[in-house]
Design a protein around this motif. Sequence first.
Motif, PDB file in Angstrom:
ATOM      1  N   GLU A 112      13.909  -0.145  10.341  1.00 41.88           N
ATOM      2  CA  GLU A 112      14.798   1.008  10.226  1.00 41.88           C
ATOM      3  C   GLU A 112      14.286   2.145   9.342  1.00 41.88           C
ATOM      4  OE1 GLU A 112      16.921   0.895  12.577  1.00 41.88           O
ATOM      5  OE2 GLU A 112      16.335  -1.186  12.883  1.00 41.88           O
ATOM      6  N   PRO A 113      13.657   1.889   8.185  1.00 41.14           N
ATOM      7  CA  PRO A 113      13.113   3.039   7.443  1.00 41.14           C
ATOM      8  C   PRO A 113      12.080   3.812   8.254  1.00 41.14           C
ATOM      9  CG  PRO A 113      13.295   1.145   6.001  1.00 41.14           C
ATOM     10  CD  PRO A 113      13.562   0.646   7.397  1.00 41.14           C
ATOM     11  N   PHE A 114      11.230   3.098   9.011  1.00 39.46           N
ATOM     12  CA  PHE A 114      10.279   3.781   9.892  1.00 39.46           C
ATOM     13  C   PHE A 114      11.030   4.565  10.969  1.00 39.46           C
ATOM     14  CE2 PHE A 114       7.977   4.240  13.813  1.00 39.46           C
ATOM     15  CZ  PHE A 114       6.722   4.655  13.426  1.00 39.46           C
ATOM     16  N   TYR A 115      11.980   3.926  11.616  1.00 40.29           N
ATOM     17  CA  TYR A 115      12.760   4.549  12.683  1.00 40.29           C
ATOM     18  C   TYR A 115      13.401   5.835  12.163  1.00 40.29           C
ATOM     19  CZ  TYR A 115      16.080   4.325  16.729  1.00 40.29           C
ATOM     20  OH  TYR A 115      16.816   4.554  17.875  1.00 40.29           O
ATOM     21  N   ALA A 116      13.989   5.767  10.971  1.00 39.37           N
ATOM     22  CA  ALA A 116      14.673   6.934  10.415  1.00 39.37           C
ATOM     23  C   ALA A 116      13.691   8.049  10.069  1.00 39.37           C
ATOM     24  CB  ALA A 116      15.454   6.528   9.175  1.00 39.37           C
TER      25      ALA A 116
ATOM     26  N   ARG B   8       4.409   2.762   8.128  1.00 44.02           N
ATOM     27  CA  ARG B   8       5.044   3.788   7.295  1.00 44.02           C
ATOM     28  C   ARG B   8       4.053   4.632   6.489  1.00 44.02           C
ATOM     29  NH1 ARG B   8       9.747   1.614   3.806  1.00 44.02           N
ATOM     30  NH2 ARG B   8      10.070   3.864   3.510  1.00 44.02           N
ATOM     31  N   PRO B   9       3.012   4.065   5.889  1.00 47.48           N
ATOM     32  CA  PRO B   9       2.064   4.926   5.160  1.00 47.48           C
ATOM     33  C   PRO B   9       1.392   5.970   6.034  1.00 47.48           C
ATOM     34  CG  PRO B   9       1.799   2.637   4.477  1.00 47.48           C
ATOM     35  CD  PRO B   9       2.711   2.631   5.671  1.00 47.48           C
TER      36      PRO B   9
ATOM     37  N   LEU C 186       0.816  -1.215   0.000  1.00 48.21           N
ATOM     38  CA  LEU C 186       0.000   0.000   0.000  1.00 48.21           C
ATOM     39  C   LEU C 186       0.849   1.264   0.000  1.00 48.21           C
ATOM     40  CD1 LEU C 186      -2.844  -1.158   2.408  1.00 48.21           C
ATOM     41  CD2 LEU C 186      -2.968  -0.880  -0.078  1.00 48.21           C
ATOM     42  N   LEU C 187       2.030   1.224   0.603  1.00 46.11           N
ATOM     43  CA  LEU C 187       2.921   2.371   0.521  1.00 46.11           C
ATOM     44  C   LEU C 187       3.348   2.601  -0.926  1.00 46.11           C
ATOM     45  CD1 LEU C 187       4.483   4.595   2.009  1.00 46.11           C
ATOM     46  CD2 LEU C 187       6.352   2.952   2.331  1.00 46.11           C
ATOM     47  N   ALA C 188       3.618   1.515  -1.645  1.00 54.10           N
ATOM     48  CA  ALA C 188       3.959   1.648  -3.064  1.00 54.10           C
ATOM     49  C   ALA C 188       2.783   2.223  -3.848  1.00 54.10           C
ATOM     50  CB  ALA C 188       4.372   0.292  -3.630  1.00 54.10           C
ATOM     51  N   PHE C 189       1.555   1.819  -3.502  1.00 55.22           N
ATOM     52  CA  PHE C 189       0.368   2.381  -4.160  1.00 55.22           C
ATOM     53  C   PHE C 189       0.322   3.902  -3.975  1.00 55.22           C
ATOM     54  CE2 PHE C 189      -2.986  -1.235  -4.495  1.00 55.22           C
ATOM     55  CZ  PHE C 189      -2.025  -2.132  -4.929  1.00 55.22           C
ATOM     56  N   ILE C 190       0.558   4.343  -2.744  1.00 50.42           N
ATOM     57  CA  ILE C 190       0.491   5.776  -2.455  1.00 50.42           C
ATOM     58  C   ILE C 190       1.549   6.532  -3.254  1.00 50.42           C
ATOM     59  CG2 ILE C 190       0.818   7.508  -0.657  1.00 50.42           C
ATOM     60  CD1 ILE C 190      -0.384   5.473   1.324  1.00 50.42           C
TER      61      ILE C 190
END
Length: 405
Positions: A173-177, A118-119, A68-72
């Motif tokens: 880690e991407p969320f953390y960053a 993440r989204p 879904l993040l890729a969709f956004i």
Amino acid sequence: MKRTLLFAVSALLLLSASCSGSRSLLDSDKPLAVRMIESEMARHPSPATLDGIAPGKIKWNYTSGLELLAFIHAGDTYDRPDFYDYALRYYDTIVRPDASVITYVKEKYNLDHVCPGRPLFIIAERTGEARYTQVLDTLFSQLEGHPRNDDGGFWHKQVYPHQMWLDGLYMAEPFYAEYAVSKMGRSELFPSLKADIVRQFVLVAKHTYDPATGLYRHACDVAREQFWCDKTTGQTPHAWGRAMGWYAMAIVETLQYLGVDETTQPMVDILNHIYDVLPKFADPATGMWYQVLDQPGREGNYLEATGSIMFVYAMLKGVRLGYLPAGLQPEAMRLYERFVERFVRENEDGTISITDCCAVAGLGGASRRDGTFDYYISEPIIENDCKGVGPFIWASMEYDRARGK
């Protein structure tokens, strides 16, 4: 120079003529990212059923969040607000008005459960609803209290003590960053948070590196207690393709928030090492990679889509953002084309599908997953797995951007 030569040799081996079907896909008037999303929305009218979740149920799921993040992102790139609306339907349902999340339990301390948040950075900003911001805060508080090894490395899950999995770097880690930069970037705590994020990448590299191949194995039990681990190194028996794909993507997607400087340079070095080594383990005929990465060509092994597209996506994006040498762009684009040729099928109804996806693979648990070659090749092979679809959408966007489209 070594890296460029290796990829050049690989590229020469790949210069066979493309079949007419895949060439028509690559030259489609409609971007392949858009076609894939439209195909997925046709297969799954409800976003809650992504990843094979039964109709009528909903699950806080890293695979759903990834796709879904890729969709956004694609919706923003191609001016398709319906893609965002589709993703929002999932989050509007699973995040209750009181900011609790259906099926999420913080006290399980599962890194997989951080990824689907993440989204919400985008959704919270666009909707202005406090419940989404509160979920982001909850997920960060999970990381603050998450169990760690003595060296500071996150456990993969509370129920997997002392274990670091390559997969877990992408989950957290991407969320953390993004949280650290967006919420605490001006705080005096930010330098220590940034250093902690980098430390996770360095530690998992230290714990999983196989000097015989130059690859990183799927996981390590730092305590050397699990039945699947080598009692000297703590490592799993093999390098699994998708695990290293997760790791490569995690580096690229984390660096996009932290940037490159003295603190993050070790992550850049690891990424470049990965792309130094990968050509040695690619299939010469297609350029793609095997399910069991360190056993290319072994009987029973197979070319696997999700790990392959993760490598291609991370390479394309890593080149664009300057983490990998610019000279690798032609090879990255050719590898994307070979992926489409090998794994993407156009169906009779006009939808497209990704073939040869490993459904799932892990370690331990009730089924005693042991990380052996026989285990990895025994897991089901399916089509359109979220873990391939999401990276394919991103890779397709990177490819279009590189072509100036």
